[in-house]
Design an enzyme around this catalytic site. Sequence first.
Site, PDB file in Angstrom:
ATOM      1  N   HIS A 138       0.816  -1.225   0.000  1.00 36.70           N
ATOM      2  CA  HIS A 138       0.000   0.000   0.000  1.00 36.70           C
ATOM      3  C   HIS A 138       0.849   1.274   0.000  1.00 36.70           C
ATOM      4  O   HIS A 138       0.299   2.367  -0.222  1.00 36.70           O
ATOM      5  CB  HIS A 138      -0.923   0.043   1.215  1.00 36.70           C
ATOM      6  CG  HIS A 138      -1.984  -1.014   1.223  1.00 36.70           C
ATOM      7  ND1 HIS A 138      -2.829  -1.233   0.155  1.00 36.70           N
ATOM      8  CD2 HIS A 138      -2.332  -1.920   2.176  1.00 36.70           C
ATOM      9  CE1 HIS A 138      -3.647  -2.226   0.441  1.00 36.70           C
ATOM     10  NE2 HIS A 138      -3.362  -2.660   1.662  1.00 36.70           N
ATOM     11  N   ASP A 171      -2.889 -10.635  -2.118  1.00 35.60           N
ATOM     12  CA  ASP A 171      -3.442 -10.088  -0.885  1.00 35.60           C
ATOM     13  C   ASP A 171      -4.915  -9.737  -1.110  1.00 35.60           C
ATOM     14  O   ASP A 171      -5.313  -9.396  -2.228  1.00 35.60           O
ATOM     15  CB  ASP A 171      -2.662  -8.829  -0.488  1.00 35.60           C
ATOM     16  CG  ASP A 171      -2.984  -8.333   0.910  1.00 35.60           C
ATOM     17  OD1 ASP A 171      -2.234  -8.662   1.838  1.00 35.60           O
ATOM     18  OD2 ASP A 171      -3.983  -7.609   1.064  1.00 35.60           O
ATOM     19  N   HIS A 204      -6.442  -7.180  -0.141  1.00 32.04           N
ATOM     20  CA  HIS A 204      -6.555  -5.745  -0.414  1.00 32.04           C
ATOM     21  C   HIS A 204      -5.719  -5.396  -1.645  1.00 32.04           C
ATOM     22  O   HIS A 204      -4.590  -5.879  -1.795  1.00 32.04           O
ATOM     23  CB  HIS A 204      -6.064  -4.923   0.782  1.00 32.04           C
ATOM     24  CG  HIS A 204      -6.754  -5.258   2.062  1.00 32.04           C
ATOM     25  ND1 HIS A 204      -6.209  -6.105   3.002  1.00 32.04           N
ATOM     26  CD2 HIS A 204      -7.958  -4.861   2.542  1.00 32.04           C
ATOM     27  CE1 HIS A 204      -7.047  -6.221   4.023  1.00 32.04           C
ATOM     28  NE2 HIS A 204      -8.116  -5.484   3.767  1.00 32.04           N
ATOM     29  N   ASP A 250      -4.603 -12.836   3.828  1.00 36.31           N
ATOM     30  CA  ASP A 250      -5.822 -12.326   4.447  1.00 36.31           C
ATOM     31  C   ASP A 250      -7.080 -12.572   3.616  1.00 36.31           C
ATOM     32  O   ASP A 250      -8.163 -12.126   3.994  1.00 36.31           O
ATOM     33  CB  ASP A 250      -5.691 -10.842   4.790  1.00 36.31           C
ATOM     34  CG  ASP A 250      -5.025 -10.019   3.705  1.00 36.31           C
ATOM     35  OD1 ASP A 250      -4.721 -10.571   2.627  1.00 36.31           O
ATOM     36  OD2 ASP A 250      -4.770  -8.823   3.931  1.00 36.31           O
TER      37      ASP A 250
END
Length: 314
Positions: A127, A164, A166, A251
């Site tokens: 990120h 991931d 996200h 995740d």
Amino acid sequence: MGRTGFMYHPAFLEHDMGVGHPESPARLRAIVSRLQDNGLVERLVPIQAVPVADEWILRVHAPSYLEMLKRRAPTIGRVSLDPDTSLSPGSLPAAYLAAGGALAAADAIMAGGVQHAFCAVRPPGHHAEHNRAMGFCLFNNVAITARYLQHRYRLSRILVVDWDVHHGNGTQHTFYDDPSVLFFSTHQYPHYPGTGLASETGEGRAKGFTINVPMRAGAGDDAYLEVFRTVLQPAAARFRPEFVIVSAGFDAHRDDPLAGMALTEDGYGELTRLVADLAKRHCGGRLVSCLEGGYHLPALATSVERHLLALLDS
């Protein structure tokens, strides 16, 4: 079967964003404990982390951003950078070692000491933007590794696979106009950070070199494997990568508290086999994976175990 490296440093535990924060030192403790208990760590080649040099950070991040981190790094307490991300006294040293350890893993692969490697790092990175910390991330470890491979080893085609849950907004934005990096991402959508639409495909000469596959909540092993087989494999065959980097977030597991997907640890093993196979087919198996998310400790530890077993068997 190829030799598999494992990069870890106890200084990663010193990055601490506070009681109750999901991105906690307990994540790595759970992983290391699992690998020690089942004897798997003894089958892995240890890779030593050294702090990354600023010159490699600055190939991805703005000088003003790096100076801000150095200026604000505390000697006691914590400093907030965004609502989810803060610095403790051990945070910046850990971030330097996380990025540097990923480069050390890349060096070990390029030297032929190992074929692939997993980097159990904190803080995570995908990120982190050019000039902004966000989403628990300080330095974009994967993006820095890609730039390092391009400049240190003159590689011209690097594939980044981000599974991931996200979307890896920082990695996408780093390479959005760069056709030398193919960025492929599966992620829950709509979900944090709000980027990663299928229509985001790159710009200019790099149009088509960003491949986003937003997935609805509840998608599990079969859905992920179908996407990897029908979208990633053909794209990799066209691109012919010289190195594969994985943003290995765990995740999307069905037990993870920060998302709503349904992958299992077996699914992560199968995804690893698929990506390791395409790395073997196109670039001699050269693959480095860096830990991103994963916040249910037993699920994280078991998923990393399956990831490593699949690499060992590839």
